[in-house]
Design an enzyme around this catalytic site. Structure first.
Site, PDB file in Angstrom:
ATOM      1  N   GLU A 434      10.585  -2.814  11.731  1.00  0.00           N
ATOM      2  CA  GLU A 434       9.255  -2.369  11.282  1.00  0.00           C
ATOM      3  C   GLU A 434       8.178  -3.452  11.232  1.00  0.00           C
ATOM      4  OE1 GLU A 434       9.966  -0.210   7.614  1.00  0.00           O
ATOM      5  OE2 GLU A 434      10.656   1.545   8.693  1.00  0.00           O
TER       6      GLU A 434
HETATM    7  C1  BMA Z   1      12.980   1.908   6.020  1.00  0.00           C
HETATM    8  C2  BMA Z   1      13.780   0.636   5.975  1.00  0.00           C
HETATM    9  C3  BMA Z   1      13.706  -0.099   4.712  1.00  0.00           C
HETATM   10  C4  BMA Z   1      13.441   0.767   3.528  1.00  0.00           C
HETATM   11  C5  BMA Z   1      13.487   2.225   3.844  1.00  0.00           C
HETATM   12  C6  BMA Z   1      13.137   3.116   2.699  1.00  0.00           C
HETATM   13  O1  BMA Z   1      11.930   1.876   6.844  1.00  0.00           O
HETATM   14  O2  BMA Z   1      13.589  -0.127   7.093  1.00  0.00           O
HETATM   15  O3  BMA Z   1      12.756  -1.113   4.818  1.00  0.00           O
HETATM   16  O4  BMA Z   1      14.333   0.465   2.549  1.00  0.00           O
HETATM   17  O5  BMA Z   1      12.613   2.445   4.869  1.00  0.00           O
HETATM   18  O6  BMA Z   1      11.817   2.939   2.260  1.00  0.00           O
END
Ligand code: BMA
Length: 831
Positions: A434
Site C-alpha cells: 500500500e
Molecule cells: C490492510 C493492511 C493493513 C491493515 C489492514 C486493515 O490494507 O495492509 O495495513 O492492517 O488493511 O486496516
C-alpha cells in the site's frame, strides 16, 4: 571473572569423510547458549536467545504479560532503555585449530554493537540481515560475546529529525525493523530489542558449498531442463568438480553453474492441482586432485510459476499460472503468528498452515509490515502445496532513498531472495504493501512542494521500481510486482487491471453487497473484524473487563472506529444482541456472512477474477481483528465459512427483487453430469416444492446453472421469513455441494428456540457427534470441554436432519463426554 565462565551447550557436528585421496572434510558447529541480559550492564539476569527483552523481563517476573488485560501500556518504558545481552562461552581446541571460524547470527532487533572479547566486531542496524563474521583472530578458548542495544525508537526519531523530509509512516520507515512493532491496527506497540535467532560458531577447513540453487529453465513434453548454481565459501583460482547423478561438472568462480535434464518429470503443484514432488539433491564437491571437500544432501522441486498479465477487452488479466495451468487462487494474508515471533515453534507453524489447507486455501500472502518468515514456514508451504506471495518488508509509508538506506536494503534483499528462492512455494515477490496507493490516494502529497513530491516519488522508484526488481530478476526466476494493490479503490482502474485491496466494505461503511459489484481481477485484501471466541477473551481479561468499552477491550481493539463499524453493520442485519457473549458470537457471524459474500462473488467472476485473498488469516496477539483464526489458533466462524466457500465445487446464489440466480463455481472438479435439486423447505423441515435437473459440470468454470422467478418459491405477499431453499448437487447418491439460500436477512428470520438431541460414537479418526433438531437452527455453534476440533461448526442445521460431525480429539480419549456439549445459535443472541 574466570569463575563466571560456564561451559556452554556444545553442539558438535562432525562429519568425517575420508576421500579416496585421504583428505577429510570437517565442519564444526557450536551453538552459543546461556545468555544473560541487563539494563545497561547492571544486574545481569538469565535470558533466552532467541528471544526478546519483553519476554526476558516477563520470565524474570519483572513485568506481567504484555498481552494480559491493559498491560501493554504498563510496559512502554521498556522501549526507552538500553539493554545488553552477553554470553560466556568456551571453544574447543578442535575449533580453534580450523582454518575458518565464523560467528553466525541474524534477527538482531535492531541497533546493536557486537563485542567479542571486547573487540567491536559489528554494528547492526537492520533486523532483516544475517551475518557471518570471520572471528578466527579474536576467538580464544574462553570468550565473552556481548550485544549492546540502543533504543530503536530513539534512533529512528534522530534519523527522522536529520532527514530532509518527514515521511508518511512516521519514524518507523527510517529503520529496518519489523514495521508492526510500532503498533498496527490489529497489534500492540511493544518496541524493545532482542537477539531473535540462534548465535553460532561455524568452523571449517575446506571450501564449503554455502549456497545451492536449482532452477527450472523449461518443461517441454515431460522433460525438464534444470540449472544448478553453486556458491563456494571461497573460490580458489582452480576449478572444482561437482559430482551429481553420476555426472561430473566442472565449476569455477567465473562459471559456477551446470545444466541437467530430467525425463518423465514429476512436477510440484499447488494443493488441489497435483502432488508436491521433490527430487533428492545429493552432490559432492571435489578439487581437481579428487579430494572430497563437501557433501550436500537437499532436495529440489520442478515447477514454473508465472504471473500472467495479458491485455484484454476490460483491462489486463492478473493470474498465476503454474506449469501451464491457470490457478484460481484462494487464500489469505498472513501476519506474524506471535508479536514475539521467537515463540513460534514448529508445532505452531504446522498447526497454522494445516488450518490453511483445511480451509481449502492454496496461497498465503506474507504481508510487508511483518517479517520474512522462518525457513520452516516455507518448507511447510512447499510440502503442503501452499503458494506464497512474498512481500518485501515495507508497508504503508514512503521510505528513504539515500545511499545508506538503499545499500542496507540491497544486502537484505539479496540475502532474503537467495534464502527463499529454493522454495517452490515462492510464487511472487512484491515490493511493498500500500505504499503506492498511499502516495496516490491518502493525501500523503498534501502540503508538500513540487520538489519534495518529485524527490519522494523518485526515492520510491529507486527502491521499488529499480533496486528490488533488478535483484529479484537477476537472482531468481520469480516474478516481481511493485506494490499491492496496483491501484487504490479511489481509482476505477482497480477493477480492471492489477490486484486490488477493496476496503469500501469496512473502512467506507459500504454494504457487504458491494462485494458483488466491485470485483477486481485479483483481490489481494478485503476484510471485516470480529471478536475472538469467549474462551479466548477469558484468557486476556477478567469478567469485569468484558464489555465493549472497557479499558481492556479497547486496548485489544486497535482500530479507532472498530467497534463503531461492527455495531453499524450488525444493526443492518441482526437484532440487538442481549449481552456481551451474544455480541461476541454475533460479531463473528456477521464477519462470516459478509466475507462469504465477497468470496462467492469473486469465484463467480472467474476467469475475470482469478484470485481472492482475504484480510487476515491470523493474529499476533489476542485481539478484536479481521482474522479468521485467533491468536490461540481457535477457528472463528469465518474460518469455517472459508472452508465452505473455498471448496472446489461451490454453489452460490444471488437474489434480486424478482428473481434468484443459482451459480456453480468449479475450480478443480472433473467434467461430469450431476443432479441439481432445489427444495423449498420450511423451518419445521417440511418440503413445500422442489425441482430436479441434470446439469453438465465443466472443469474449472464458473457458470449460471439455474435462474428462477422469486415468485416461483414464495408468495407475492411478502418475503418469506420461515423457509429457505436447500440447494444440492449430487453425483448419483453422493452429495458433492450444498447451499441454503435464505430469502431474508437474519434479523427477519422467524427462528424458534431449538431442542437439540445428540449422541456420539467413536470411530478411527475421532468421534462422530450426531445432531438432530425439530426446528431449523441458524449458525449453530457447538462447544465441548474436550481438547480438539470439530470438522465443521457454526453451520445451519435443517429440521429433522441427522447431521453427523466429526470431532478430532487432540489427546487420546476413550469416550466423548456428551453431557459437556453446549450449543449456541442465532436465536440465543436475543431470546
Ligand atoms: C490492510 C493492511 C493493513 C491493515 C489492514 C486493515 O490494507 O495492509 O495495513 O492492517 O488493511 O486496516
Amino acid at each position: 571473572m574466570l569463575e563466571n565462565i560456564r561451559i556452554l551447550s556444545f553442539i558438535f557436528i562432525l562429519t568425517f569423510l575420508i576421500s579416496s585421496c585421504e583428505r577429510a572434510k570437517v565442519t564444526l558447529e557450536l551453538s552459543i547458549d546461556n545468555w544473560e541480559f541487563s539494563e545497561f550492564g547492571t544486574n545481569w539476569l538469565p535470558a533466552n536467545v532467541p528471544g526478546f527483552v519483553h519476554l526476558d523481563l516477563f520470565n524474570n517476573n519483572l513485568i506481567e504479560s504484555p498481552f494480559y488485560r491493559a498491560n501493554e501500556s504498563n510496559v512502554q518504558w521498556i522501549e526507552e532503555k538500553k539493554w545488553s545481552y552477553r554470553s560466556f562461552f568456551e571453544v574447543s581446541s578442535d575449533i580453534l585449530a580450523m582454518d575458518n571460524i565464523n560467528l553466525v547470527f541474524s534477527g538482531i532487533d535492531t541497533y546493536a554493537q557486537v563485542y567479542l572479547n571486547d573487540s567491536l566486531i559489528q554494528s547492526c542496524n537492520n533486523f532483516f540481515l544475517s551475518y557471518s563474521l570471520d572471528v578466527k583472530s579474536i576467538l580464544k578458548a574462553k570468550n565473552i560475546l556481548r550485544f549492546d542495544f540502543q533504543p530503536a525508537q530513539q534512533i529512528a526519531t534522530e534519523i527522522q529529525n536529520n532527514a530532509t523530509y518527514d515521511l508518511p509512516g512516521g519514524e518507523r520507515v527510517f529503520i529496518r525493523k519489523p514495521q508492526f512493532h510500532f503498533g498496527w491496527d490489529w497489534g500492540p506497540r511493544l518496541l524493545g530489542c532482542g537477539i531473535t535467532d540462534y548465535v553460532k560458531i561455524n568452523a571449517y577447513n575446506t571450501p564449503q558449498i554455502i549456497d545451492l540453487y536449482v532452477e527450472t529453465l523449461s518443461i517441454v513434453d515431460s522433460t525438464a531442463v534444470m540449472k544448478a548454481q553453486v556458491e563456494l565459501s571461497d573460490w580458489a583460482s582452480e576449478d572444482f568438480i561437482i559430482k551429481f547423478n553420476g555426472n561430473n561438472y566442472s565449476i569455477n568462480s567465473l562459471n559456477n553453474s551446470f545444466v541437467f535434464e530430467i525425463k518423465n518429470v514429476d512436477l510440484w503443484w499447488p494443493v488441489g492441482y497435483g502432488n508436491q514432488f521433490f527430487y533428492p539433491l545429493n552432490l559432492t564437491l571435489e578439487n581437481i586432485q579428487g579430494d572430497l571437500l563437501d557433501v550436500v544432501s537437499e532436495k529440489f522441486a520442478v515447477r514454473q510459476i508465472r504471473l500472467i498479465q495479458e491485455p484484454d477487452d476490460s483491462g489486463k488479466s492478473f493470474k498465476f499460472n503454474v506449469n501451464d495451468v491457470d490457478i484460481y487462487v484462494k487464500g489469505s494474508n498472513f501476519i506474524p503468528l506471535d508479536f514475539f515471533h521467537t515463540r513460534v515453534d514448529s508445532n505452531a507453524y504446522r498447526s497454522a498452515l494445516n488450518d490453511a489447507v483445511r480451509a481449502n486455501m492454496n496461497m498465503l500472502r506474507v504481508w510487508g509490515g511483518g517479517i520474512y518468515e522462518d525457513d520452516y514456514f516455507y518448507e511447510l508451504c512447499d510440502s503442503l502445496g501452499i503458494m506464497v506471495w512474498q512481500d518485501f518488508m515495507f508497508a504503508c509509508g514512503m521510505y528513504p532513498g539515500d545511499s545508506i538506506f538503499l545499500s542496507s536494503v540491497e544486502v537484505e534483499a539479496i540475502q532474503q531472495i537467495k534464502r527463499l528462492r529454493k522454495h517452490p512455494s515462492i510464487s511472487l515477490w512484491c515490493g511493498n504493501n500500500e505504499n503506492s496507493e498511499g502516495w496516490h490516494r491518502w493525501s500523503w502529497q498534501s502540503n508538500r512542494s513540487e520538489q519534495e513530491k518529485n524527490d519522494l516519488w523518485n526515492d520510491y522508484q529507486s527502491l521499488f521500481s529499480k533496486l528490488l526488481p533488478d535483484l529479484v530478476y537477476s537472482l531468481s526466476s520469480t516474478d516481481y510486482w511493485e506494490s499491492s494493490p496496483q491501484f487504490g479503490r479511489g481509482n476505477p482502474k482497480h477493477q480492471y487491471t492489477g490486484d486490488a485491496h477493496y476496503w469500501g466494505v469496512w473502512h467506507d461503511s459500504e454494504p457487504f453487497e458491494e462485494f458483488q459489484n466491485k470485483i477486481p481481477r485479483f483481490m489481494s485484501e478485503y476484510g471485516f473484524q470480529s471478536f475472538p471466541e469467549m474462551d479466548a477473551i477469558d484468557l486476556y481479561s477478567l469478567p469485569e473487563d468484558q464489555y465493549l468499552d472497557s479499558e481492556v477491550m479497547l486496548q485489544h481493539q486497535k482500530h479507532p472506529r472498530g467497534n463503531k463499524l461492527i455495531n453499524e453493520y450488525m444493526a443492518r442485519d441482526y437484532k440487538d444482541p442481549q449481552d456481551f457473549e451474544s455480541y461476541v458470537y454475533l460479531s463473528q457471524t456477521l464477519q462470516a456472512r459478509g466475507m462469504t459474500m465477497g468470496m462467492e462473488a469473486h469465484r463467480r467472476a472467474k476467469p475475470y477474477n482469478m484470485g481472492t485473498l482475504y484480510w487476515q488469516f491470523n493474529d499476533c496477539w489476542p485481539a478484536t481483528s479481521w482474522s479468521s483464526r485467533d491468536y490461540y489458533g481457535n477457528w472463528k466462524h469465518l474460518h469455517y465459512a472459508v472452508q465452505r466457500a473455498y471448496k472446489d465445487l461451490l454453489i452460490s446464489t444471488v437474489q434480486s427483487s424478482d428473481s434468484i440466480n443459482f451459480y456453480l463455481s468449479n475450480d478443480n472438479f472433473i467434467d461430469q453430469v450431476l443432479t441439481l435439486s432445489i427444495e423449498h423447505v420450511n423451518y419445521k423441515g417440511v418440503t413445500i416444492k422442489s425441482i430436479n435437473k441434470k446439469i453438465n459440470v465443466s472443469h474449472g468454470k464458473s457458470v449460471l446453472i439455474e435462474s428462477t422467478e422469486l415468485s416461483k418459491w414464495i408468495s407475492s405477499i411478502g418475503i418469506d421469513n420461515h423457509s429457505y431453499l436447500d440447494i444440492k448437487l449430487n453425483d448419483r447418491s453422493k452429495l458433492v455441494a450444498r447451499k441454503l439460500h435464505h430469502f431474508v436477512k437474519p434479523n427477519k428470520m422467524n427462528l424458534k428456540s431449538p431442542s437439540i438431541s445428540f449422541k456420539s460414537e467413536k470411530d478411527s479418526l475421532g468421534f462422530i457427534i450426531e445432531l438432530f433438531s425439530n426446528t431449523f437452527i441458524k449458525d449453530l455453534l457447538i462447544r465441548s470441554i474436550h481438547d480438539g476440533r470439530f470438522e465443521d461448526n457454526y453451520f445451519d442445521l435443517p429440521a429433522n436432519e441427522h447431521r453427523r460431525i466429526r470431532f478430532f480429539n487432540k489427546y487420546p480419549m476413550d469416550t466423548f463426554n456428551e453431557n459437556t456439549l453446549t450449543f449456541f445459535s442465532l436465536v440465543d443472541t436475543y431470546e
